[in-house]
Write a protein that holds these residues in place. Structure first.
Motif, PDB file in Angstrom:
ATOM      1  N   VAL A  88      91.977  67.273  44.973  1.00 27.85           N
ATOM      2  CA  VAL A  88      91.508  68.545  44.436  1.00 27.85           C
ATOM      3  C   VAL A  88      90.028  68.442  44.117  1.00 27.85           C
ATOM      4  CG1 VAL A  88      91.744  70.202  42.550  1.00 27.85           C
ATOM      5  CG2 VAL A  88      93.772  69.051  43.457  1.00 27.85           C
ATOM      6  N   VAL A  89      89.277  69.465  44.499  1.00 20.85           N
ATOM      7  CA  VAL A  89      87.866  69.570  44.128  1.00 20.85           C
ATOM      8  C   VAL A  89      87.675  70.945  43.501  1.00 20.85           C
ATOM      9  CG1 VAL A  89      85.478  69.662  44.957  1.00 20.85           C
ATOM     10  CG2 VAL A  89      87.082  68.029  45.980  1.00 20.85           C
ATOM     11  N   GLN A  90      87.165  70.945  42.272  1.00 17.05           N
ATOM     12  CA  GLN A  90      86.850  72.196  41.591  1.00 17.05           C
ATOM     13  C   GLN A  90      85.574  72.774  42.210  1.00 17.05           C
ATOM     14  OE1 GLN A  90      88.795  73.487  39.127  1.00 17.05           O
ATOM     15  NE2 GLN A  90      90.168  71.730  39.319  1.00 17.05           N
ATOM     16  N   TRP A  91      85.537  74.097  42.385  1.00  8.91           N
ATOM     17  CA  TRP A  91      84.357  74.715  42.995  1.00  8.91           C
ATOM     18  C   TRP A  91      83.092  74.423  42.195  1.00  8.91           C
ATOM     19  CZ3 TRP A  91      85.474  75.232  47.609  1.00  8.91           C
ATOM     20  CH2 TRP A  91      86.643  75.806  48.055  1.00  8.91           C
ATOM     21  N   ALA A  92      83.205  74.336  40.892  1.00 12.75           N
ATOM     22  CA  ALA A  92      82.036  74.072  40.052  1.00 12.75           C
ATOM     23  C   ALA A  92      81.438  72.694  40.326  1.00 12.75           C
ATOM     24  CB  ALA A  92      82.415  74.181  38.581  1.00 12.75           C
ATOM     25  N   GLU A  93      82.209  71.802  40.945  1.00  9.37           N
ATOM     26  CA  GLU A  93      81.755  70.442  41.220  1.00  9.37           C
ATOM     27  C   GLU A  93      81.189  70.261  42.627  1.00  9.37           C
ATOM     28  OE1 GLU A  93      81.575  68.049  38.902  1.00  9.37           O
ATOM     29  OE2 GLU A  93      82.196  69.656  37.552  1.00  9.37           O
ATOM     30  N   VAL A  94      81.188  71.305  43.446  1.00 11.77           N
ATOM     31  CA  VAL A  94      80.737  71.180  44.837  1.00 11.77           C
ATOM     32  C   VAL A  94      79.218  71.085  44.902  1.00 11.77           C
ATOM     33  CG1 VAL A  94      80.650  72.310  47.094  1.00 11.77           C
ATOM     34  CG2 VAL A  94      82.757  72.351  45.752  1.00 11.77           C
ATOM     35  N   ALA A  95      78.740  70.037  45.567  1.00 10.17           N
ATOM     36  CA  ALA A  95      77.301  69.844  45.753  1.00 10.17           C
ATOM     37  C   ALA A  95      76.848  70.295  47.133  1.00 10.17           C
ATOM     38  CB  ALA A  95      76.943  68.369  45.558  1.00 10.17           C
ATOM     39  N   ARG A  96      77.742  70.184  48.125  1.00 14.43           N
ATOM     40  CA  ARG A  96      77.363  70.492  49.504  1.00 14.43           C
ATOM     41  C   ARG A  96      78.603  70.864  50.304  1.00 14.43           C
ATOM     42  NH1 ARG A  96      75.146  65.574  52.242  1.00 14.43           N
ATOM     43  NH2 ARG A  96      76.789  65.626  53.781  1.00 14.43           N
TER      44      ARG A  96
END
Length: 128
Positions: A61-69
């Motif tokens: 799971v990756v939270q959208w707030a944590e997306v760098a690229r």
């Protein structure tokens, strides 16, 4: 579930509802000695706050707030969090008409998160 209205909230996860319905149908099928098979082309859930990828080893799971690229390549979409390993979504099995909505949904959620959590500074995006 039958006879009760479903209230759709802005945060309502339709994928979760679908999984619950399938689970109930599986119980009914088992009671009647039948088999229920559900086939998903890509084991990806895109929700308002995260993207998750189901694999044999579990769910990432990756939270959208944590997306760098965000990288879109010919046969995959790669979501890069600020910390940790990237989430690689294999899209080689998808037709162009199936792939396009997935890419649009991911890109839209990344843009929305940039505005909401980073004050409008979008992450970088690259295409191969």
């Amino acid at each position: 579930l039958l006879g009760f209205p479903i209230l759709l909230e802005p945060w309502f996860d339709l994928a979760e509802l679908a999984r619950e319905v399938v689970a109930h149908l599986a119980v009914l099928a088992e009671d009647r000695y039948q088999t229920l098979m559900v086939e998903a082309r890509v084991p990806v859930d895109v929700t308002a706050d995260r993207v998750s990828l189901r694999t044999l080893w579990g769910t990432r799971v990756v939270q959208w707030a944590e997306v760098a690229r965000l990288d879109t390549e010919r046969a995959r979409v790669v979501v890069w969090p600020r910390a940790g390993q990237p989430l690689v979504i294999d899209t080689a099995v998808l037709t162009p008409t199936d792939r396009a909505p997935l890419e649009r949904a991911v890109a839209r959620r990344v843009r929305e998160a940039a505005v909401k959590w980073r004050g409008g500074r979008p992450p970088t995006r690259s295409s191969a």
